[in-house]
Scaffold this active site. Structure first.
Site, PDB file in Angstrom:
ATOM      1  N   GLU A 132      -4.063   1.735  -7.197  1.00 19.59           N
ATOM      2  CA  GLU A 132      -4.478   2.923  -6.447  1.00 19.59           C
ATOM      3  C   GLU A 132      -3.558   4.086  -6.807  1.00 19.59           C
ATOM      4  O   GLU A 132      -2.451   4.195  -6.264  1.00 19.59           O
ATOM      5  CB  GLU A 132      -4.393   2.674  -4.941  1.00 19.59           C
ATOM      6  CG  GLU A 132      -5.376   1.666  -4.401  1.00 19.59           C
ATOM      7  CD  GLU A 132      -5.407   1.714  -2.877  1.00 19.59           C
ATOM      8  OE1 GLU A 132      -6.441   2.098  -2.325  1.00 19.59           O
ATOM      9  OE2 GLU A 132      -4.384   1.398  -2.250  1.00 19.59           O
ATOM     10  N   HIS A 189       0.842  -1.200   0.000  1.00 19.57           N
ATOM     11  CA  HIS A 189       0.000   0.000   0.000  1.00 19.57           C
ATOM     12  C   HIS A 189       0.877   1.249   0.000  1.00 19.57           C
ATOM     13  O   HIS A 189       1.922   1.296   0.646  1.00 19.57           O
ATOM     14  CB  HIS A 189      -0.934  -0.002   1.218  1.00 19.57           C
ATOM     15  CG  HIS A 189      -2.030   1.009   1.107  1.00 19.57           C
ATOM     16  ND1 HIS A 189      -1.832   2.348   1.367  1.00 19.57           N
ATOM     17  CD2 HIS A 189      -3.332   0.897   0.747  1.00 19.57           C
ATOM     18  CE1 HIS A 189      -2.961   3.001   1.181  1.00 19.57           C
ATOM     19  NE2 HIS A 189      -3.889   2.138   0.797  1.00 19.57           N
TER      20      HIS A 189
END
Length: 234
Positions: free
Chosen positions: A159, A90
């Site tokens: 993302e 992430h």
């Protein structure tokens, strides 16, 4: 491919609210959405995984069985809780916690050997996006080059960093083009999710893109009713 929804609580959810959320989701999730929903609380928000209708995952773990790793959780902690799903890569861990590509590869390889389901996150910064789509493709390709793209328990989440937490999602055209490119790289059986300021207003449209196999959702998932609304779009 069946579409899925993932909730990332980050470090925003109070502990007991997280516990209550998980229990309520288990009770109220509709049968057509069983096995299509994932939730990633922080470590204190986790519970022993007795949930039958959704997948409980961890936001992070250190790539060792156990040992002298102050402040970390390891594979044995997760296995004791019967959790076998993990986020890796992430952007907040890459940028805020300085996790390097070599360390992410170490994590990936370790938990691949444990047969964990791995949700591997990739995404470019605004400066890369502004250089044009060729630069974006090169950047994302580099983020994927150190992992086994044929691993059967892999899910990839795209993302764009410039869209995370900004309330500015990528445009539908940007998502369409980027996911189309990534689908050419990935194994055809690997789900490809979109994340980055997903909310109730844009989730249905994003899910309407054929190359989007699901959503990784941040703040819009922190209230259960909001998350259930997004789940209803699957």
């Amino acid at each position: 491919m069946t579409k899925i929804a993932m909730a990332n609580f980050k470090s925003a959810m109070p502990i007991f609210k997280s516990h209550a959320y998980l229990k309520e989701l288990e009770k109220t999730l509709k049968p057509q959405h069983f096995d299509r929903v994932f939730v990633f609380p922080d470590f204190l928000g986790l519970l022993p995984n007795a949930f039958l209708h959704f997948t409980l995952g961890a936001q992070n773990a250190y790539p060792r069985d156990c040992g002298a790793f102050t402040g970390e959780i390891t594979s044995k902690h997760l296995e004791e809780l019967k959790i076998h799903t993990l986020l890796i890569g992430h952007s907040e861990r890459r940028t805020l916690l300085k996790e390097s590509p070599s360390f992410l590869k170490e994590k990936f390889d370790f938990f691949k050997d444990k047969n964990f389901k791995i949700v591997y996150c990739i995404g470019e910064e605004l400066i890369t996006r502004e250089k044009g789509f060729k630069a974006v493709k090169e950047f994302l390709s580099e983020q994927l080059e150190n992992i086994d793209l044929n691993y059967s328990n892999l899910i990839v989440a795209y993302e764009p960093i410039w869209a995370i937490g900004t309330k500015k999602s990528a445009s539908l055209e940007d998502i369409y083009l980027t996911h189309g490119f990534l689908k050419q790289i990935l194994n055809q059986k690997t789900p490809l999710l979109y994340g980055g300021s997903v909310n109730i207003q844009n989730a249905k449209e994003i899910l309407g893109i054929d190359s989007v196999d699901g959503l990784l959702i941040g703040s819009a998932s922190w209230e259960l009713e909001n998350f259930k609304t997004i789940i209803s779009f699957l």
